[in-house]
Structure formats: C-alpha cells, structure tokens
Design a protein around this motif. Structure first.
Motif, PDB file in Angstrom:
ATOM      1  N   ILE A  32       0.894  -1.216   0.040  1.00 33.35           N
ATOM      2  CA  ILE A  32      -0.037   0.055   0.111  1.00 33.35           C
ATOM      3  C   ILE A  32       0.665   1.280  -0.090  1.00 33.35           C
ATOM      4  CG2 ILE A  32      -1.950   1.093   1.250  1.00 33.35           C
ATOM      5  CD1 ILE A  32      -2.620  -1.643   0.678  1.00 33.35           C
ATOM      6  N   GLU A  33       0.490   2.071  -1.046  1.00 34.18           N
ATOM      7  CA  GLU A  33       1.429   3.426  -0.879  1.00 34.18           C
ATOM      8  C   GLU A  33       0.551   4.619  -1.186  1.00 34.18           C
ATOM      9  OE1 GLU A  33       4.033   3.325  -4.321  1.00 34.18           O
ATOM     10  OE2 GLU A  33       5.276   1.634  -3.593  1.00 34.18           O
ATOM     11  N   PHE A  34       0.685   5.501  -0.362  1.00 30.93           N
ATOM     12  CA  PHE A  34      -0.295   6.670  -0.472  1.00 30.93           C
ATOM     13  C   PHE A  34       0.386   8.242   0.077  1.00 30.93           C
ATOM     14  CE2 PHE A  34      -0.894   4.557   3.355  1.00 30.93           C
ATOM     15  CZ  PHE A  34      -1.240   5.565   4.410  1.00 30.93           C
ATOM     16  N   ARG A  35      -0.225   8.947  -0.034  1.00 31.76           N
ATOM     17  CA  ARG A  35       0.520  10.554   0.244  1.00 31.76           C
ATOM     18  C   ARG A  35      -0.613  11.127   1.017  1.00 31.76           C
ATOM     19  NH1 ARG A  35       4.542  13.555  -2.282  1.00 31.76           N
ATOM     20  NH2 ARG A  35       4.507  15.710  -1.559  1.00 31.76           N
ATOM     21  N   ALA A  36      -0.360  11.897   2.309  1.00 31.12           N
ATOM     22  CA  ALA A  36      -1.159  12.536   3.009  1.00 31.12           C
ATOM     23  C   ALA A  36      -0.328  13.935   3.264  1.00 31.12           C
ATOM     24  CB  ALA A  36      -1.479  11.976   4.097  1.00 31.12           C
ATOM     25  N   GLY A  37      -0.926  14.968   2.863  1.00 33.52           N
ATOM     26  CA  GLY A  37      -0.353  16.167   2.975  1.00 33.52           C
ATOM     27  C   GLY A  37       1.234  16.187   2.125  1.00 33.52           C
ATOM     28  N   THR A  38       2.171  16.298   2.816  1.00 29.28           N
ATOM     29  CA  THR A  38       3.460  16.194   2.040  1.00 29.28           C
ATOM     30  C   THR A  38       4.248  15.132   2.539  1.00 29.28           C
ATOM     31  OG1 THR A  38       4.606  17.626   3.834  1.00 29.28           O
ATOM     32  CG2 THR A  38       3.737  18.845   1.831  1.00 29.28           C
ATOM     33  N   THR A  39       3.498  14.143   2.898  1.00 24.95           N
ATOM     34  CA  THR A  39       4.407  12.802   3.370  1.00 24.95           C
ATOM     35  C   THR A  39       3.740  11.733   2.631  1.00 24.95           C
ATOM     36  OG1 THR A  39       4.065  13.654   5.798  1.00 24.95           O
ATOM     37  CG2 THR A  39       4.444  11.485   5.621  1.00 24.95           C
ATOM     38  N   GLU A  40       4.824  10.842   2.277  1.00 18.99           N
ATOM     39  CA  GLU A  40       4.455   9.710   1.501  1.00 18.99           C
ATOM     40  C   GLU A  40       4.489   8.371   2.358  1.00 18.99           C
ATOM     41  OE1 GLU A  40       7.231   9.626  -1.444  1.00 18.99           O
ATOM     42  OE2 GLU A  40       6.449  11.334  -2.694  1.00 18.99           O
ATOM     43  N   TYR A  41       3.613   7.505   2.458  1.00 16.83           N
ATOM     44  CA  TYR A  41       3.595   6.370   3.399  1.00 16.83           C
ATOM     45  C   TYR A  41       3.784   5.068   2.291  1.00 16.83           C
ATOM     46  CZ  TYR A  41       1.727   9.620   6.839  1.00 16.83           C
ATOM     47  OH  TYR A  41       1.694  10.626   7.564  1.00 16.83           O
ATOM     48  N   GLU A  42       4.459   3.949   2.897  1.00 12.11           N
ATOM     49  CA  GLU A  42       4.558   2.584   2.236  1.00 12.11           C
ATOM     50  C   GLU A  42       4.243   1.616   3.411  1.00 12.11           C
ATOM     51  OE1 GLU A  42       8.234   1.873  -0.021  1.00 12.11           O
ATOM     52  OE2 GLU A  42       7.954   3.775  -1.092  1.00 12.11           O
ATOM     53  N   CYS A  43       3.437   0.977   3.178  1.00 16.35           N
ATOM     54  CA  CYS A  43       2.955  -0.247   4.087  1.00 16.35           C
ATOM     55  C   CYS A  43       2.723  -1.434   3.477  1.00 16.35           C
ATOM     56  CB  CYS A  43       1.552   0.327   4.824  1.00 16.35           C
ATOM     57  SG  CYS A  43       1.054  -0.584   6.318  1.00 16.35           S
ATOM     58  N   GLU A  44       3.434  -2.543   4.058  1.00 18.22           N
ATOM     59  CA  GLU A  44       3.104  -3.815   3.533  1.00 18.22           C
ATOM     60  C   GLU A  44       2.295  -4.664   4.384  1.00 18.22           C
ATOM     61  OE1 GLU A  44       6.943  -5.747   2.857  1.00 18.22           O
ATOM     62  OE2 GLU A  44       7.482  -4.256   1.253  1.00 18.22           O
ATOM     63  N   ILE A  45       1.100  -5.347   4.044  1.00 17.24           N
ATOM     64  CA  ILE A  45       0.233  -6.044   4.985  1.00 17.24           C
ATOM     65  C   ILE A  45       0.179  -7.561   4.642  1.00 17.24           C
ATOM     66  CG2 ILE A  45      -2.192  -5.982   5.703  1.00 17.24           C
ATOM     67  CD1 ILE A  45      -2.023  -3.030   5.447  1.00 17.24           C
ATOM     68  N   ASP A  46       0.245  -8.390   5.532  1.00 17.26           N
ATOM     69  CA  ASP A  46      -0.040  -9.798   5.198  1.00 17.26           C
ATOM     70  C   ASP A  46      -1.422 -10.020   4.610  1.00 17.26           C
ATOM     71  OD1 ASP A  46      -0.460 -12.528   5.714  1.00 17.26           O
ATOM     72  OD2 ASP A  46       1.039 -12.896   6.813  1.00 17.26           O
ATOM     73  N   ALA A  47      -1.362 -10.617   3.518  1.00 17.46           N
ATOM     74  CA  ALA A  47      -2.603 -10.675   2.843  1.00 17.46           C
ATOM     75  C   ALA A  47      -3.630 -11.621   3.412  1.00 17.46           C
ATOM     76  CB  ALA A  47      -2.686 -10.916   1.285  1.00 17.46           C
ATOM     77  N   ARG A  48      -3.165 -12.601   4.084  1.00 17.72           N
ATOM     78  CA  ARG A  48      -3.934 -13.541   4.901  1.00 17.72           C
ATOM     79  C   ARG A  48      -4.378 -13.101   6.309  1.00 17.72           C
ATOM     80  NH1 ARG A  48      -4.098 -18.839   3.085  1.00 17.72           N
ATOM     81  NH2 ARG A  48      -2.888 -19.219   1.146  1.00 17.72           N
ATOM     82  N   THR A  49      -3.442 -12.441   7.079  1.00 18.19           N
ATOM     83  CA  THR A  49      -3.846 -12.081   8.291  1.00 18.19           C
ATOM     84  C   THR A  49      -4.065 -10.737   8.672  1.00 18.19           C
ATOM     85  OG1 THR A  49      -1.519 -11.797   9.220  1.00 18.19           O
ATOM     86  CG2 THR A  49      -2.411 -13.977   9.132  1.00 18.19           C
ATOM     87  N   GLY A  50      -3.828  -9.758   7.793  1.00 16.92           N
ATOM     88  CA  GLY A  50      -3.969  -8.385   7.964  1.00 16.92           C
ATOM     89  C   GLY A  50      -2.790  -7.652   8.823  1.00 16.92           C
TER      90      GLY A  50
END
Length: 516
Positions: free
Chosen positions: A292-310
C-alpha cells in the motif's frame, strides 16, 4: 480395467467415456506390444541379430526407444503440483510424470499409457480437486504445450484448456485456465533447474518479470499459479504470449479495501486527507502481501500487509519538506503500539542547535548522538527504558556528514530514523516487524510459565484460522533460541506447509511461515 478404476475413483467423467477410453487403451496397448515386436523382429532378422544370439538385448534396447520415438508433444500442467504428459501424434499418452512431490502424489496409482489425453487430463484435474490443490481458494491452472509445430501446439493447447475448463465446472469450481505454447525453451532451462520448477512455470515467470522490473524469480518461484496470477492481475500486467480464461481467486486473502483501511489506521491518517493511493498484491519470502502506497499532505507512506492475516509487516514514511507529518510510526500489531501522535523534537530543539542552511555548519553545532536518539524516541512516542537496544551515528556521503542514523527495537518492532544533525528534525523513518521478540523481553524458564504443547498447537491453528481436524502432520517441539523458550509448531493443509514459533510462556506468535 486400470484406467476404468482411475476414472471411476475421480468421478469426473460419464460412464460411456470411461468405457470407451478403457477399451481404447487396451486396444492401443495390444497394438503397441505386437506391432512394435513385429517391427523389432524384422529389423533384427535384417541385421543378422538372430544369428549373433543377441536378440533379447536388442529387443529390450529398441523397445525402450519406441516411447521416445512416439512422443510428439509435451503437455505441462502446473497448479502447485507440476505434471508432464507426453503424447503421441494421436494425442494419446506415452508417459505421465510428476515433476515434484505434489505432482507424484496426484499421479499415485494411475497409469495412463495409451489413453486419450481427455481421459488423462480429466483424471489429473479430478485428483487435484479431491486432494484440495484446486478449489475456490486456489483456482488457477497453467497449461504449457511444447511442440515444434506452432499450429499443432496451439490446437493442443486449446483442447487441453477446454477439457480443464469443463472439469473445473463439473467440480463446481470457478477456475481460471492460463495457457501458453513453449516454442523455445533453451533460455528457460537454467531458471527451471535453479528453482526446481517446470519449464512452463519458468516461462510464465519470465513473461511476468518482463512486464514489471520489481518482480523477480526469487519472489515468484515459491508461489502457486493462482498467486502469480493475482499479482499479475493487481498490477494490470498482460503477458502477450499467455491466454487466460477466468479470474484468479482472492478468497484466501483479506480484501484490498480492508488492507487499505488497516494501512490508514496504522499510519493514523484520515482517508479524506489521502491522495495517490496505490494498492497491489506482491510477495515476501513466499508470503502474499499487499503493498500500500499513499500520500497525505506532504508525507509519503509505504505499508506492507500480510494478505492472509492483515498484520502490518513493514511500514515506512518519508516527509517531503514538512517536519510534522500527519500520523506517527506505530508498533506492529503484536507489540504495544504508541498512543497518539507526537511532534518531532525539533519543535523544541536542544539548546545550541540551529536550523540547517545551504552551507555546511561547524561540527560543534551538531546536536549529537544522544539528542538524535531523543528526537527519534520522541517522534515514535517511546520511552528510552522500553527499548531493547538503541544506537545512533553520523551518516556520510562522499566524505560529508548528511544526517544522524538512529536504530532501536521494542519487542518485535525495529525502528530506523534519519535525523537532521543541526535541528533534530525527523527526515525519514521506517518501522518493520521482525516477527520475533527480542531476547531481553519478558520470558521465563519456569515450568509453571510453560503453556505446553497442546496450547502451542492451538495458538498456531487459531492464528492460521484452521482446526486440528483440517490439518495433517501436526506436531509441536519445545526449543530454545538464544536462551528464549519457544515451541516450534508445524502442520500441513491443502498443499501448504505451516511453521510457527510460539512463545512458551505467553503463547504469543513470534514467527510464522507458510510455504506451498
């Protein structure tokens, strides 16, 4: 009678087809036996082998060559089990071989020699359905046909795909069939050998990798065909050499929307403030994840999530020209998360510090390693006495100091920060769940604190969403790792191998792996 028993056991083909195929196979074997023998005898007489008293060895040798001479095409079937069917010009089976352990299990007790390919493919798919390799959760199968004649290869590819589609429909599975022709396998053999996969799966991986440079053979080779198809679908990849009928199932995983919500909550970000959201399937050490990649304001976020467990397995954020990004780094879900959002320490910089400028400032104006640690801990809202270790140092580029690097760990979470060396401003930070509690976290070797093997098994099964009745080869073993008391729990289900490490004192999940 042998093919008849196989097909009745699978139960996927009507009785008329079973009877016709069985009779046909018997006639075919008789033709092979007597026709080949006659040809060999004639050849032996011509060559004078009878007089030389070498008839028997000659018959054995030439007879063994008949199969390879009769081979016309190779049909590879990949799910996770990999199977190779060699067929003659009449599309009858010459040999059937399991290319891996699961493939050999599928073919156990079956002999398709001389049978029409319709019989063999139906039986193979039926066996995969019965043994759980094909289901609503894992519904994709790859068909690869190798033949020097491109037109003949394409026709056989279409026929086998249609047979599989009908078999899946009869088994009440909404399947997807991927098919391809293998005209040049020279470049695939090295990959297939290196990763112990079929040439067909190697060709699929090569096609997908050519469309996305972030994907590697190391990532894709351990996955099932369904998982590779899901990654390809989510990235909108369209291999030109591949035909696909149907859609790969994502029923084994949390939804993409659920993964996005988890990422927002973890980053403490309101969805209304998000721009540029991107969510895709990927894999990490054989485990399916959402990136998951997204931007909020001037901050960029990257998040990896286990697709089975969340579970959040990796989290990273980078502030662009803003010292106070929305949200805060948080602990992975199996440790105590920080509460609330706290501004970086540059809102009240240590005495004697100043804002960076375009010119290099004297070293005596650096905030120092201790202040860099304080800034990182303050941003993460973590107290110094709760970390298992912390370290800080100046990072250089081409001999010039750039920033402070700060690393620390709390429980199974590892934090990495980049801190401005003058102001203490947080430039970049990243958290990652290592899957293990550090050895100085609370544990005890006291027997009274030991949860026992059965409780460890229950903890692992509960985490996997399975019951003891659904799995096989369930076992638990007490062990120590760097002085840490734990249980190693293993079991298998639907072609997957599960391995867990369970805290022997608390029952917490320290680490887990799921391999196909």
């Amino acid at each position: 009678m042998k093919n008849e028993r196989i097909l009745h056991a699978i139960g996927e083909i009507d009785d008329d087809l079973i009877t016709d195929a069985a009779n046909d196979a018997r006639k075919r074997r008789n033709w092979i036996k007597w026709g080949s023998l006659a040809a060999v005898l004639a050849l032996c007489v011509t060559a004078g082998l009878l007089a030389a008293n070498v008839l028997h060895p000659g018959i054995l040798r030439l007879g063994s060559l008949w199969g390879s001479a009769a081979a016309n095409s190779i049909v590879l079937l990949d799910v996770n089990p990999s199977i190779a069917l060699t067929v003659d010009a009449d599309e009858r089976i010459v040999t059937a071989e399991g290319l891996n352990e699961d493939g050999r299990l599928i073919l156990e007790g079956m002999d398709f020699t001389g049978a029409d390919i319709t019989v063999a493919v139906n039986a193979v798919v039926g066996s995969m359905l019965q043994k759980g390799y094909l289901s609503d959760l894992q519904n994709a199968i790859l068909v690869s046909v190798e033949n020097d004649d491109a037109e003949r290869s394409s026709a056989l590819q279409e026929r086998v795909s249609a047979i599989i589609g009908n078999a899946l429909q009869n088994g009440n599975v909404e399947g997807t069939v991927l098919s391809q022709s293998l005209n040049d396998t020279a470049g695939l053999e090295q990959m297939a050998q290196a990763y112990n996969i079929s040439l067909g799966k190697a060709a699929l991986i090569q096609e997908v990798m050519a469309l996305d440079a972030t994907l590697t053979a190391e990532k894709l080779a351990p996955l099932s065909i369904t998982e590779i198809a899901l990654i390809s679908q989510s990235k909108n990849l369209a291999p030109t050499a591949l035909t696909q009928n149907g859609t790969a199932s994502n029923k084994a995983y949390i939804s993409q929307d659920a993964a996005i919500e988890i990422a927002y909550a973890y980053a403490n970000v309101d969805a209304q403030n998000v721009t540029g959201i991107k969510a895709e399937f990927d894999s990490d050490d054989g485990i399916m994840i959402y990136e998951i990649e997204f931007r909020a304001g001037t901050t960029e976020y990257e998040c990896e999530i286990d697709a089975r467990t969340g579970q959040v397995v990796k989290y990273e954020t980078e502030s662009k020209d803003n010292p106070n990004p929305p949200g805060t780094a948080q602990q992975p879900s199996n440790t105590q998360p920080p509460t609330g959002t706290q501004q970086p320490s540059n809102t009240q910089p240590p005495a004697g510090t100043q804002q960076p400028s375009n010119t290099q400032q004297p070293a005596d104006q650096y905030i120092g390693e201790e202040a860099a640690k304080e800034a990182a801990l303050a941003h993460a809202n973590i107290s110094a006495d709760s970390v298992s270790y912390i370290n800080a140092w100046l990072s250089y580029d081409d001999g010039r100091p750039e920033h402070y690097e700060v690393e620390f760990a709390v429980g199974s979470a590892r934090y990495e920060y980049e801190i401005d060396m003058y102001s203490g401003r947080v430039l970049k930070y990243e958290t990652e769940n290592t899957g293990r509690h550090n050895s100085n976290q609370h544990h005890t070797d006291s027997p009274s604190a030991d949860i026992g093997e059965e409780a460890a098994k229950e903890a692992a099964l509960s985490h996997a969403g399975l019951t003891a009745e659904q799995v096989s080869k369930l076992k638990a073993k007490y062990d120590y790792d760097n002085g840490y008391a734990l249980y190693e729990v293993e079991f298998e289900c639907n072609g997957y191998e599960y391995e867990y490490e369970i805290d022997a004192a608390t029952g917490a999940i320290l680490k887990y792996e799921i391999d196909d």
